[in-house]
Write a protein that holds these residues in place. Sequence first.
Motif, PDB file in Angstrom:
ATOM      1  N   PHE A 196      -0.565  31.861  12.803  1.00  0.00           N
ATOM      2  CA  PHE A 196      -0.153  32.994  13.623  1.00  0.00           C
ATOM      3  C   PHE A 196       0.188  32.537  15.047  1.00  0.00           C
ATOM      4  CE2 PHE A 196      -2.127  35.132  10.144  1.00  0.00           C
ATOM      5  CZ  PHE A 196      -1.589  36.408  10.107  1.00  0.00           C
ATOM      6  N   THR A 197      -0.625  31.630  15.556  1.00  0.00           N
ATOM      7  CA  THR A 197      -0.385  31.142  16.913  1.00  0.00           C
ATOM      8  C   THR A 197       0.913  30.348  16.990  1.00  0.00           C
ATOM      9  OG1 THR A 197      -2.776  31.017  17.186  1.00  0.00           O
ATOM     10  CG2 THR A 197      -1.434  29.907  18.838  1.00  0.00           C
ATOM     11  N   ARG A 198       1.154  29.511  15.992  1.00  0.00           N
ATOM     12  CA  ARG A 198       2.391  28.727  15.955  1.00  0.00           C
ATOM     13  C   ARG A 198       3.621  29.629  15.913  1.00  0.00           C
ATOM     14  NH1 ARG A 198       4.391  24.141  17.491  1.00  0.00           N
ATOM     15  NH2 ARG A 198       2.335  23.265  17.001  1.00  0.00           N
ATOM     16  N   ILE A 199       3.579  30.684  15.102  1.00  0.00           N
ATOM     17  CA  ILE A 199       4.714  31.609  15.016  1.00  0.00           C
ATOM     18  C   ILE A 199       4.952  32.274  16.373  1.00  0.00           C
ATOM     19  CG2 ILE A 199       5.571  33.746  13.974  1.00  0.00           C
ATOM     20  CD1 ILE A 199       5.664  31.372  12.065  1.00  0.00           C
ATOM     21  N   ASN A 200       3.882  32.706  17.030  1.00  0.00           N
ATOM     22  CA  ASN A 200       4.035  33.326  18.345  1.00  0.00           C
ATOM     23  C   ASN A 200       4.621  32.348  19.362  1.00  0.00           C
ATOM     24  OD1 ASN A 200       3.144  36.187  18.694  1.00  0.00           O
ATOM     25  ND2 ASN A 200       1.357  35.437  17.585  1.00  0.00           N
ATOM     26  N   TYR A 201       4.198  31.102  19.283  1.00  0.00           N
ATOM     27  CA  TYR A 201       4.758  30.081  20.177  1.00  0.00           C
ATOM     28  C   TYR A 201       6.237  29.882  19.907  1.00  0.00           C
ATOM     29  CZ  TYR A 201       5.758  25.411  22.001  1.00  0.00           C
ATOM     30  OH  TYR A 201       6.331  24.341  22.637  1.00  0.00           O
TER      31      TYR A 201
ATOM     32  N   LYS B 113      -1.769  46.472  22.076  1.00  0.00           N
ATOM     33  CA  LYS B 113      -1.029  46.002  23.240  1.00  0.00           C
ATOM     34  C   LYS B 113      -0.102  44.858  22.859  1.00  0.00           C
ATOM     35  CE  LYS B 113      -4.654  47.270  26.538  1.00  0.00           C
ATOM     36  NZ  LYS B 113      -5.666  46.758  27.507  1.00  0.00           N
ATOM     37  N   PHE B 114      -0.570  43.987  21.950  1.00  0.00           N
ATOM     38  CA  PHE B 114       0.255  42.868  21.494  1.00  0.00           C
ATOM     39  C   PHE B 114       1.523  43.381  20.824  1.00  0.00           C
ATOM     40  CE2 PHE B 114       1.429  40.554  17.606  1.00  0.00           C
ATOM     41  CZ  PHE B 114       1.990  39.412  18.170  1.00  0.00           C
ATOM     42  N   TYR B 115       1.398  44.360  19.952  1.00  0.00           N
ATOM     43  CA  TYR B 115       2.577  44.881  19.254  1.00  0.00           C
ATOM     44  C   TYR B 115       3.550  45.537  20.233  1.00  0.00           C
ATOM     45  CZ  TYR B 115       0.874  43.991  14.520  1.00  0.00           C
ATOM     46  OH  TYR B 115       0.475  43.385  13.365  1.00  0.00           O
ATOM     47  N   ASP B 116       3.020  46.103  21.300  1.00  0.00           N
ATOM     48  CA  ASP B 116       3.872  46.752  22.294  1.00  0.00           C
ATOM     49  C   ASP B 116       4.546  45.730  23.215  1.00  0.00           C
ATOM     50  OD1 ASP B 116       4.802  49.197  23.667  1.00  0.00           O
ATOM     51  OD2 ASP B 116       3.581  48.429  25.326  1.00  0.00           O
ATOM     52  N   ASP B 117       3.835  44.646  23.525  1.00  0.00           N
ATOM     53  CA  ASP B 117       4.364  43.638  24.446  1.00  0.00           C
ATOM     54  C   ASP B 117       3.828  42.260  24.045  1.00  0.00           C
ATOM     55  OD1 ASP B 117       5.336  42.118  26.508  1.00  0.00           O
ATOM     56  OD2 ASP B 117       4.390  43.272  28.121  1.00  0.00           O
ATOM     57  N   PRO B 118       4.396  41.649  22.990  1.00  0.00           N
ATOM     58  CA  PRO B 118       3.847  40.385  22.473  1.00  0.00           C
ATOM     59  C   PRO B 118       3.874  39.240  23.478  1.00  0.00           C
ATOM     60  CG  PRO B 118       5.948  40.929  21.404  1.00  0.00           C
ATOM     61  CD  PRO B 118       5.519  42.131  22.169  1.00  0.00           C
ATOM     62  N   ARG B 119       4.853  39.199  24.350  1.00  0.00           N
ATOM     63  CA  ARG B 119       4.920  38.093  25.300  1.00  0.00           C
ATOM     64  C   ARG B 119       3.793  38.156  26.331  1.00  0.00           C
ATOM     65  NH1 ARG B 119       9.887  38.906  23.447  1.00  0.00           N
ATOM     66  NH2 ARG B 119      11.200  37.073  23.012  1.00  0.00           N
ATOM     67  N   ARG B 120       3.333  39.344  26.597  1.00  0.00           N
ATOM     68  CA  ARG B 120       2.220  39.501  27.552  1.00  0.00           C
ATOM     69  C   ARG B 120       0.863  39.245  26.888  1.00  0.00           C
ATOM     70  NH1 ARG B 120      -1.845  39.689  29.588  1.00  0.00           N
ATOM     71  NH2 ARG B 120      -2.676  40.951  31.301  1.00  0.00           N
ATOM     72  N   TRP B 121       0.728  39.630  25.617  1.00  0.00           N
ATOM     73  CA  TRP B 121      -0.601  39.685  25.023  1.00  0.00           C
ATOM     74  C   TRP B 121      -0.856  38.698  23.885  1.00  0.00           C
ATOM     75  CZ3 TRP B 121      -4.234  42.032  27.620  1.00  0.00           C
ATOM     76  CH2 TRP B 121      -3.872  43.045  28.519  1.00  0.00           C
ATOM     77  N   ALA B 122       0.136  37.911  23.462  1.00  0.00           N
ATOM     78  CA  ALA B 122      -0.045  37.025  22.303  1.00  0.00           C
ATOM     79  C   ALA B 122      -1.204  36.049  22.493  1.00  0.00           C
ATOM     80  CB  ALA B 122       1.247  36.263  22.010  1.00  0.00           C
ATOM     81  N   PHE B 123      -1.242  35.384  23.638  1.00  0.00           N
ATOM     82  CA  PHE B 123      -2.295  34.397  23.859  1.00  0.00           C
ATOM     83  C   PHE B 123      -3.671  35.058  23.881  1.00  0.00           C
ATOM     84  CE2 PHE B 123      -4.920  31.829  26.829  1.00  0.00           C
ATOM     85  CZ  PHE B 123      -5.009  30.671  26.061  1.00  0.00           C
TER      86      PHE B 123
ATOM     87  N   LEU C 263      -3.639  24.613  24.976  1.00  0.00           N
ATOM     88  CA  LEU C 263      -5.016  25.053  25.230  1.00  0.00           C
ATOM     89  C   LEU C 263      -5.627  25.632  23.960  1.00  0.00           C
ATOM     90  CD1 LEU C 263      -7.415  25.645  27.051  1.00  0.00           C
ATOM     91  CD2 LEU C 263      -6.253  27.738  27.812  1.00  0.00           C
ATOM     92  N   TYR C 264      -4.863  26.480  23.264  1.00  0.00           N
ATOM     93  CA  TYR C 264      -5.359  27.074  22.021  1.00  0.00           C
ATOM     94  C   TYR C 264      -5.680  25.989  20.992  1.00  0.00           C
ATOM     95  CZ  TYR C 264      -5.474  29.493  17.584  1.00  0.00           C
ATOM     96  OH  TYR C 264      -5.873  29.940  16.355  1.00  0.00           O
TER      97      TYR C 264
END
Length: 214
Positions: free
Chosen positions: A87-92, A42-52, A104-105
Motif C-alpha cells: 500500500f505504501t509503495r502504491i501511494n509513493y 481524510k486520506f480518501y479526501d486528500d491522499p497527498r496530505r494524509w497518505a504518510f 523513513l517508512y
Amino acid sequence: MSVIVLAGMIGAGKSTYTTLISSELKSKAFYEHVDDNSILEKFYDDPRRWAFSLQIFFLNTRFRSIKEALVHRHNVLDRSIYEDALFTRINYEQGNMSEAEMTLYTDLLDNMMEEIDGMPKKGPDLLIYLRGSLDTHLERIKKRGRPFEQVEGNPELMNYYKRLHGRYDDWFAEYDKSPTLIIDIDEINLEREGDKVLVMQKVKEALKKQQQHV
C-alpha cells in the motif's frame, strides 16, 4: 497454537472471513482499525496530505497486533503487517508520498520486522489470500457502502484501486513468511452455508498440513 492472517485487496471480505474462522476455531480475532481511524476518511479526501500519516497509523496498529497475536494461543488477523509495504509503495508511486517519507517508512518497517524475527514465534502459521477480480472487489466496496471508498465520480480513486489490484499477485508471489492458502472470492460466497463449510475444510486441511511439517 495457530496464527492465521488474512490478505487481500480492499473489499475482499477479510473481516467477514476473520469472524467466521475465529468463531469456528474458537480463537481471538484481530480486526483492522477502520471505525476508530480518524485519518482514513481524510486520506480518501486528500491522499497527498494524509497518505504518510495513514500508513504510519496502520503500521503501528498492525505491529501491535502481530506482536500480540504471536504470543496468544489461537488467533486470526483480518490484515497483517506483511501487506503494508504494498500500500505504501502504491501511494509513493502515485505521488502521494515523498521519497523521504518512503525511506523513513521503509526503515521503520524493517526495524519492526527485525523485532518480529526475534520473537519465539517468528511468523503466522497460515496466510489466506482472498483473491478475486477487480469487479468483485468493487461490487463489495459498493455493497458495504462507506461513502469515502466509492469510485463514482472519482477517477483518481479508481486508478488507485486498479493499480493496487494489479500488484497483489506479485506481492503474494514474493510472500515467504508462512504457508499460504488461496481462496477464490469470485467463486466463494460466505452468504451460502455450503461455502462456509468448504472454506473451513480448506483452512483446517491447510493447518493440518502445516503442523505435519513442523
